[in-house]
Design a protein around this motif. Structure first.
Motif, mmCIF file in Angstrom:
data_model
loop_
_atom_site.group_PDB
_atom_site.id
_atom_site.type_symbol
_atom_site.label_atom_id
_atom_site.label_comp_id
_atom_site.label_asym_id
_atom_site.label_seq_id
_atom_site.Cartn_x
_atom_site.Cartn_y
_atom_site.Cartn_z
ATOM 1 N N ARG A 18 1.730 -23.925 -4.407
ATOM 2 C CA ARG A 18 2.683 -23.092 -5.149
ATOM 3 C C ARG A 18 2.760 -23.637 -6.561
ATOM 4 N NH1 ARG A 18 8.161 -23.049 -6.611
ATOM 5 N NH2 ARG A 18 8.524 -25.038 -5.608
ATOM 6 N N THR A 19 2.703 -22.754 -7.527
ATOM 7 C CA THR A 19 2.876 -23.161 -8.916
ATOM 8 C C THR A 19 4.360 -23.436 -9.129
ATOM 9 O OG1 THR A 19 1.024 -21.754 -9.550
ATOM 10 C CG2 THR A 19 2.452 -22.537 -11.316
ATOM 11 N N ARG A 20 4.683 -24.648 -9.542
ATOM 12 C CA ARG A 20 6.097 -25.017 -9.724
ATOM 13 C C ARG A 20 6.751 -24.133 -10.777
ATOM 14 N NH1 ARG A 20 7.564 -29.847 -7.174
ATOM 15 N NH2 ARG A 20 5.778 -31.115 -6.559
ATOM 16 N N GLY A 21 7.979 -23.769 -10.508
ATOM 17 C CA GLY A 21 8.738 -22.940 -11.433
ATOM 18 C C GLY A 21 8.490 -21.449 -11.261
ATOM 19 N N THR A 22 7.639 -21.095 -10.305
ATOM 20 C CA THR A 22 7.363 -19.681 -10.046
ATOM 21 C C THR A 22 7.434 -19.426 -8.544
ATOM 22 O OG1 THR A 22 4.976 -19.898 -9.714
ATOM 23 C CG2 THR A 22 5.731 -19.681 -11.986
ATOM 24 N N ALA A 23 7.274 -18.189 -8.175
ATOM 25 C CA ALA A 23 7.224 -17.828 -6.761
ATOM 26 C C ALA A 23 5.781 -17.620 -6.299
ATOM 27 C CB ALA A 23 8.031 -16.554 -6.527
ATOM 28 N N ASN A 24 4.815 -17.982 -7.142
ATOM 29 C CA ASN A 24 3.398 -17.772 -6.830
ATOM 30 C C ASN A 24 2.904 -18.785 -5.801
ATOM 31 O OD1 ASN A 24 3.375 -15.768 -8.751
ATOM 32 N ND2 ASN A 24 2.491 -17.069 -10.339
ATOM 33 N N ILE A 25 2.487 -18.288 -4.656
ATOM 34 C CA ILE A 25 1.860 -19.116 -3.623
ATOM 35 C C ILE A 25 0.454 -18.580 -3.446
ATOM 36 C CG2 ILE A 25 1.891 -19.789 -1.204
ATOM 37 C CD1 ILE A 25 4.929 -19.561 -1.285
ATOM 38 N N GLU A 26 -0.529 -19.481 -3.506
ATOM 39 C CA GLU A 26 -1.919 -19.045 -3.451
ATOM 40 C C GLU A 26 -2.796 -20.094 -2.794
ATOM 41 O OE1 GLU A 26 -2.636 -18.337 -7.567
ATOM 42 O OE2 GLU A 26 -2.171 -20.377 -8.116
ATOM 43 N N ILE A 27 -3.982 -19.674 -2.415
ATOM 44 C CA ILE A 27 -4.955 -20.602 -1.862
ATOM 45 C C ILE A 27 -5.621 -21.335 -3.028
ATOM 46 C CG2 ILE A 27 -6.857 -18.940 -1.787
ATOM 47 C CD1 ILE A 27 -7.658 -20.245 0.887
ATOM 48 N N CYS A 28 -5.830 -22.609 -2.849
ATOM 49 C CA CYS A 28 -6.494 -23.393 -3.877
ATOM 50 C C CYS A 28 -7.934 -22.920 -4.012
ATOM 51 C CB CYS A 28 -6.445 -24.870 -3.487
ATOM 52 S SG CYS A 28 -7.049 -25.942 -4.773
ATOM 53 N N SER A 29 -8.541 -23.122 -5.149
ATOM 54 C CA SER A 29 -9.895 -22.610 -5.383
ATOM 55 C C SER A 29 -10.973 -23.431 -4.688
ATOM 56 C CB SER A 29 -10.177 -22.555 -6.884
ATOM 57 O OG SER A 29 -10.079 -23.841 -7.452
ATOM 58 N N TYR A 30 -10.624 -24.551 -4.070
ATOM 59 C CA TYR A 30 -11.611 -25.394 -3.397
ATOM 60 C C TYR A 30 -11.586 -25.154 -1.890
ATOM 61 C CZ TYR A 30 -11.370 -27.857 -7.826
ATOM 62 O OH TYR A 30 -11.393 -28.167 -9.152
ATOM 63 N N ILE A 31 -12.767 -25.080 -1.311
ATOM 64 C CA ILE A 31 -12.918 -24.965 0.141
ATOM 65 C C ILE A 31 -13.652 -26.214 0.606
ATOM 66 C CG2 ILE A 31 -13.979 -23.677 2.024
ATOM 67 C CD1 ILE A 31 -13.519 -21.158 0.373
ATOM 68 N N PHE A 32 -13.110 -26.872 1.635
ATOM 69 C CA PHE A 32 -13.635 -28.156 2.076
ATOM 70 C C PHE A 32 -14.330 -28.031 3.419
ATOM 71 C CE2 PHE A 32 -9.891 -28.812 -0.542
ATOM 72 C CZ PHE A 32 -10.424 -29.599 -1.540
ATOM 73 N N THR A 33 -15.331 -28.884 3.636
ATOM 74 C CA THR A 33 -16.081 -28.860 4.885
ATOM 75 C C THR A 33 -15.586 -29.890 5.885
ATOM 76 O OG1 THR A 33 -17.734 -30.324 3.924
ATOM 77 C CG2 THR A 33 -18.169 -27.957 3.787
ATOM 78 N N SER A 34 -14.571 -30.668 5.504
ATOM 79 C CA SER A 34 -13.998 -31.641 6.435
ATOM 80 C C SER A 34 -12.495 -31.740 6.197
ATOM 81 C CB SER A 34 -14.637 -33.021 6.249
ATOM 82 O OG SER A 34 -14.207 -33.608 5.046
ATOM 83 N N PRO A 35 -11.733 -32.075 7.238
ATOM 84 C CA PRO A 35 -10.285 -32.230 7.046
ATOM 85 C C PRO A 35 -9.963 -33.439 6.170
ATOM 86 C CG PRO A 35 -10.897 -32.778 9.299
ATOM 87 C CD PRO A 35 -12.123 -32.224 8.638
ATOM 88 N N GLN A 36 -10.831 -34.437 6.163
ATOM 89 C CA GLN A 36 -10.606 -35.620 5.323
ATOM 90 C C GLN A 36 -10.670 -35.250 3.837
ATOM 91 O OE1 GLN A 36 -12.953 -35.548 7.799
ATOM 92 N NE2 GLN A 36 -11.882 -36.753 9.340
ATOM 93 N N ALA A 37 -11.597 -34.393 3.471
ATOM 94 C CA ALA A 37 -11.703 -33.953 2.081
ATOM 95 C C ALA A 37 -10.462 -33.152 1.674
ATOM 96 C CB ALA A 37 -12.959 -33.124 1.886
ATOM 97 N N ALA A 38 -9.959 -32.320 2.576
ATOM 98 C CA ALA A 38 -8.738 -31.556 2.295
ATOM 99 C C ALA A 38 -7.540 -32.487 2.151
ATOM 100 C CB ALA A 38 -8.488 -30.524 3.390
ATOM 101 N N GLU A 39 -7.478 -33.528 2.973
ATOM 102 C CA GLU A 39 -6.382 -34.506 2.874
ATOM 103 C C GLU A 39 -6.459 -35.282 1.555
ATOM 104 O OE1 GLU A 39 -3.612 -35.319 4.674
ATOM 105 O OE2 GLU A 39 -4.028 -33.469 5.754
#
Length: 71
Positions: A18-39
């Motif tokens: 979520r962009t702070r100060g707004t109501a915009n919630i979105e998916i980040c532009s990065y897609i990861f191939t492992s849960p460790q990379a997402a963490e």
């Protein structure tokens, strides 16, 4: 597991922000191939003041993603 990969494609992870100060919630532009990379990305997001981490989602896709990936 191999059957699921064949039928539905490999598993991927993405962070929802979520962009702070707004109501915009979105998916980040990065897609990861492992849960460790997402963490790792989540840890970086928690240090920022511009974005607020919401959650991590996982999904399957038979489409081949771009080869570049956020470190």
């Amino acid at each position: 597991m191999l059957l699921l990969d064949y039928l539905f494609g490999p598993r991927y992870w993405a962070n929802i922000i979520r962009t702070r100060g707004t109501a915009n919630i979105e998916i980040c532009s990065y897609i990861f191939t492992s849960p460790q990379a997402a963490e790792h990305h989540k840890a970086q997001l928690l240090k920022l003041r511009s974005y607020e981490y919401i959650t991590t989602i996982s999904f399957r896709s038979r489409n081949i993603p771009a080869t570049s990936q956020h470190p």
